[in-house]
Design a protein around this motif. Structure first.
Motif, PDB file in Angstrom:
ATOM      1  N   PRO A 111      -6.371   5.057   6.819  1.00  0.00           N
ATOM      2  CA  PRO A 111      -5.113   4.508   5.997  1.00  0.00           C
ATOM      3  C   PRO A 111      -3.909   4.112   6.882  1.00  0.00           C
ATOM      4  O   PRO A 111      -3.044   4.944   7.157  1.00  0.00           O
ATOM      5  CB  PRO A 111      -4.738   5.644   5.155  1.00  0.00           C
ATOM      6  CG  PRO A 111      -5.283   6.984   5.991  1.00  0.00           C
ATOM      7  CD  PRO A 111      -6.387   6.557   6.755  1.00  0.00           C
ATOM      8  N   VAL A 112      -3.930   2.648   7.218  1.00  0.00           N
ATOM      9  CA  VAL A 112      -2.963   2.293   8.384  1.00  0.00           C
ATOM     10  C   VAL A 112      -1.708   2.258   7.688  1.00  0.00           C
ATOM     11  O   VAL A 112      -0.763   2.471   8.535  1.00  0.00           O
ATOM     12  CB  VAL A 112      -3.393   0.580   8.503  1.00  0.00           C
ATOM     13  CG1 VAL A 112      -4.763   0.565   9.198  1.00  0.00           C
ATOM     14  CG2 VAL A 112      -3.360  -0.139   7.410  1.00  0.00           C
ATOM     15  N   GLY A 113      -1.480   2.340   6.352  1.00  0.00           N
ATOM     16  CA  GLY A 113      -0.133   2.687   5.747  1.00  0.00           C
ATOM     17  C   GLY A 113       0.433   3.828   6.313  1.00  0.00           C
ATOM     18  O   GLY A 113       1.548   4.368   5.448  1.00  0.00           O
ATOM     19  N   VAL A 149       3.124   2.015  12.291  1.00  0.00           N
ATOM     20  CA  VAL A 149       3.099   0.840  11.467  1.00  0.00           C
ATOM     21  C   VAL A 149       4.458   0.963  10.650  1.00  0.00           C
ATOM     22  O   VAL A 149       5.209  -0.018  10.370  1.00  0.00           O
ATOM     23  CB  VAL A 149       1.626   0.961  10.711  1.00  0.00           C
ATOM     24  CG1 VAL A 149       1.914   0.012   9.706  1.00  0.00           C
ATOM     25  CG2 VAL A 149       0.559   0.759  11.357  1.00  0.00           C
ATOM     26  N   MET A 150       4.659   2.008  10.055  1.00  0.00           N
ATOM     27  CA  MET A 150       5.754   2.504   9.104  1.00  0.00           C
ATOM     28  C   MET A 150       7.218   2.220  10.094  1.00  0.00           C
ATOM     29  O   MET A 150       8.081   1.714   9.278  1.00  0.00           O
ATOM     30  CB  MET A 150       5.891   3.710   8.759  1.00  0.00           C
ATOM     31  CG  MET A 150       4.385   4.014   7.829  1.00  0.00           C
ATOM     32  SD  MET A 150       4.671   5.456   6.632  1.00  0.00           S
ATOM     33  CE  MET A 150       6.033   4.863   5.478  1.00  0.00           C
ATOM     34  N   ASP A 151       7.061   2.279  11.271  1.00  0.00           N
ATOM     35  CA  ASP A 151       8.321   2.273  11.920  1.00  0.00           C
ATOM     36  C   ASP A 151       8.519   0.694  12.270  1.00  0.00           C
ATOM     37  O   ASP A 151       9.788   0.371  12.470  1.00  0.00           O
ATOM     38  CB  ASP A 151       8.265   3.022  13.212  1.00  0.00           C
ATOM     39  CG  ASP A 151       9.465   2.911  14.205  1.00  0.00           C
ATOM     40  OD1 ASP A 151      10.573   3.057  13.685  1.00  0.00           O
ATOM     41  OD2 ASP A 151       9.332   2.394  15.325  1.00  0.00           O
ATOM     42  N   ARG A 152       7.757   0.096  12.534  1.00  0.00           N
ATOM     43  CA  ARG A 152       7.583  -1.639  13.246  1.00  0.00           C
ATOM     44  C   ARG A 152       7.627  -2.415  11.833  1.00  0.00           C
ATOM     45  O   ARG A 152       8.089  -3.460  12.196  1.00  0.00           O
ATOM     46  CB  ARG A 152       6.453  -1.819  14.175  1.00  0.00           C
ATOM     47  CG  ARG A 152       6.620  -1.047  15.175  1.00  0.00           C
ATOM     48  CD  ARG A 152       5.268  -1.477  16.272  1.00  0.00           C
ATOM     49  NE  ARG A 152       5.434  -2.832  16.591  1.00  0.00           N
ATOM     50  CZ  ARG A 152       4.537  -3.587  17.261  1.00  0.00           C
ATOM     51  NH1 ARG A 152       3.593  -2.723  18.018  1.00  0.00           N
ATOM     52  NH2 ARG A 152       4.584  -4.745  17.489  1.00  0.00           N
ATOM     53  N   LEU A 153       7.344  -2.075  10.768  1.00  0.00           N
ATOM     54  CA  LEU A 153       7.061  -2.972   9.690  1.00  0.00           C
ATOM     55  C   LEU A 153       8.193  -2.845   8.393  1.00  0.00           C
ATOM     56  O   LEU A 153       8.437  -1.752   8.208  1.00  0.00           O
ATOM     57  CB  LEU A 153       5.780  -3.209   9.251  1.00  0.00           C
ATOM     58  CG  LEU A 153       4.743  -3.448  10.083  1.00  0.00           C
ATOM     59  CD1 LEU A 153       3.404  -3.387   9.564  1.00  0.00           C
ATOM     60  CD2 LEU A 153       5.076  -5.148  10.684  1.00  0.00           C
ATOM     61  N   VAL A 173       2.635  10.496  -1.336  1.00  0.00           N
ATOM     62  CA  VAL A 173       2.050  10.955   0.018  1.00  0.00           C
ATOM     63  C   VAL A 173       3.298  10.617   1.159  1.00  0.00           C
ATOM     64  O   VAL A 173       3.313  11.268   2.202  1.00  0.00           O
ATOM     65  CB  VAL A 173       0.652  10.699   0.546  1.00  0.00           C
ATOM     66  CG1 VAL A 173       0.508  11.587   1.897  1.00  0.00           C
ATOM     67  CG2 VAL A 173      -0.071  11.295  -0.514  1.00  0.00           C
ATOM     68  N   GLY A 174       4.016   9.595   1.012  1.00  0.00           N
ATOM     69  CA  GLY A 174       4.858   9.087   2.065  1.00  0.00           C
ATOM     70  C   GLY A 174       4.220   7.718   2.675  1.00  0.00           C
ATOM     71  O   GLY A 174       4.780   7.524   3.972  1.00  0.00           O
ATOM     72  N   CYS A 175       3.034   7.336   2.442  1.00  0.00           N
ATOM     73  CA  CYS A 175       2.588   6.049   3.199  1.00  0.00           C
ATOM     74  C   CYS A 175       2.865   4.857   2.282  1.00  0.00           C
ATOM     75  O   CYS A 175       3.062   4.736   1.293  1.00  0.00           O
ATOM     76  CB  CYS A 175       1.025   6.273   3.078  1.00  0.00           C
ATOM     77  SG  CYS A 175       0.462   7.764   3.794  1.00  0.00           S
ATOM     78  N   ALA A 176       2.515   3.691   3.216  1.00  0.00           N
ATOM     79  CA  ALA A 176       2.967   2.342   2.260  1.00  0.00           C
ATOM     80  C   ALA A 176       1.596   1.782   1.825  1.00  0.00           C
ATOM     81  O   ALA A 176       0.702   1.432   2.368  1.00  0.00           O
ATOM     82  CB  ALA A 176       3.378   1.478   3.570  1.00  0.00           C
ATOM     83  N   ASN A 177       1.915   2.181   0.405  1.00  0.00           N
ATOM     84  CA  ASN A 177       0.721   1.765  -0.335  1.00  0.00           C
ATOM     85  C   ASN A 177       0.147   0.307   0.031  1.00  0.00           C
ATOM     86  O   ASN A 177      -1.089  -0.016   0.036  1.00  0.00           O
ATOM     87  CB  ASN A 177       1.180   1.658  -1.852  1.00  0.00           C
ATOM     88  CG  ASN A 177       0.030   1.555  -2.712  1.00  0.00           C
ATOM     89  OD1 ASN A 177      -1.185   2.309  -2.565  1.00  0.00           O
ATOM     90  ND2 ASN A 177      -0.081   0.754  -3.634  1.00  0.00           N
ATOM     91  N   SER A 178       1.122  -0.897   0.190  1.00  0.00           N
ATOM     92  CA  SER A 178       0.656  -2.213   0.236  1.00  0.00           C
ATOM     93  C   SER A 178      -0.390  -2.305   1.629  1.00  0.00           C
ATOM     94  O   SER A 178      -1.212  -2.897   1.659  1.00  0.00           O
ATOM     95  CB  SER A 178       1.698  -3.186   0.476  1.00  0.00           C
ATOM     96  OG  SER A 178       2.581  -2.744   1.487  1.00  0.00           O
TER      97      SER A 178
END
Length: 230
Positions: free
Chosen positions: A153-155, A160-164, A174-179
Motif C-alpha cells: 500500500p504505497v499510500g 509518500v504522504m510527506d512529499r505529496l 487507517v490513516g493512509c492516502a486512499n487514492s
C-alpha cells in the motif's frame, strides 16, 4: 527482488542468507544470489540516484547481472581452485526459486513527477510488459519456479504522504492516502492478470503470486495487535 523478503524466506527454510551479487568480498553463492538494490524499479529511470533517489540498477540490469552470473560461475567452476565451492553448479539454476518484489518504486516515481493517479495507471501496462520480458528471459535460461510479490500500500508510506499533497478527504480510517493505494491495487490487479498469462505462455513454470498488499495493510491497520507501543 527485495533483499529483506528473500532473506526472511531463506531463514524460514533454515538456509543461510543470500549473498549480495555486488558484494566484493566474503560472498558465498552456493545457496543463491541476491540481485536486488534499494530503490530499484522495473522500468529504467531517466535520472541519477542523486536526482530521484531511485536506483539505476533496474530490473533489466539485474537480469543482465544474473545472466552473467549464470554463465561466468560455470567458467570459474570449470577452472577449479578455491572459488569452485563458492558457486552453484549449472544444475542448480533450473530448480532454483526466483523471487520478485518490485514495482512499488515505478508507481511512486510517477507520482513524484507530478503525474496524476490516472496517468500513473496508464503506465502500468508498459511496466508489466517489461516485467514479463524479464521473467521469460529467465525461463529461457532454465528457470522454472517463480515467487512473485504484488506491491504494498504505497499510500501508507510515510515518505509518500510527506512529499505529496493529500487532502483530509483522501485519508482512510487507517490513516493512509486512499487514492494512492488505489493505484497500488490497480497495479496488483494487472500483475495478477500478467501471472495468469505467464502460466499459459510458460507451461513448464510454477508461478506463485503472493498478496503482500493485504499482509502489509493488515500490519498497519492492526499495529497495536502486532506489538506497536500504545
Amino acid at each position: 527482488m527485495e533483499f529483506l523478503c528473500v532473506n526472511i524466506l531463506a531463514g524460514s527454510f533454515e538456509l543461510p542468507y543470500l549473498s549480495v551479487y555486488l558484494d566484493a568480498t566474503g560472498s558465498y553463492f552456493t545457496y543463491g544470489a541476491n540481485f536486488a538494490t534499494a530503490g530499484s524499479t522495473i522500468r529504467p529511470q531517466n535520472t541519477t540516484l542523486a536526482q530521484s533517489g531511485f536506483s539505476t540498477i533496474s530490473l533489466n540490469v539485474q537480469y543482465y547481472q544474473y545472466s552473467q552470473f549464470h554463465s561466468r560461475s560455470q567458467i570459474i567452476r570449470a577452472r577449479g581452485g578455491v572459488f569452485r565451492e563458492l558457486l552453484p553448479k549449472n544444475d542448480d539454476f533450473s530448480p532454483a526459486l526466483y523471487t520478485f518484489d518490485i514495482g512499488q518504486n515505478d508507481l511512486t516515481s510517477g507520482l513524484f513527477l507530478n503525474m496524476s493517479t490516472d496517468e500513473v495507471k496508464m503506465t502500468v501496462p508498459q511496466i508489466l510488459d517489461q516485467f514479463t520480458t524479464i521473467v521469460k528471459y529467465i525461463y529461457g535460461e532454465g528457470g522454472r519456479s517463480f515467487w512473485i510479490h504484488n506491491t504494498g500500500p504505497v499510500g501508507c508510506l510515510p515518505y509518500v504522504m510527506d512529499r505529496l499533497p493529500i487532502t483530509a478527504g483522501q485519508i482512510d480510517s487507517v490513516g493512509c492516502a486512499n487514492s494512492f493505494n488505489q493505484v497500488a491495487q490497480y497495479f496488483n490487479q494487472k500483475l495478477k492478470e500478467t501471472v495468469v498469462q505467464l502460466r499459459k505462455d510458460l507451461p513448464l513454470a510454477a508461478m506463485t503470486y503472493v498478496d503482500v498488499y493485504s499482509i502489509k495493510y493488515s500490519l498497519i491497520k492492526h499495529a497495536r495487535k502486532h506489538g506497536k507501543p500504545v
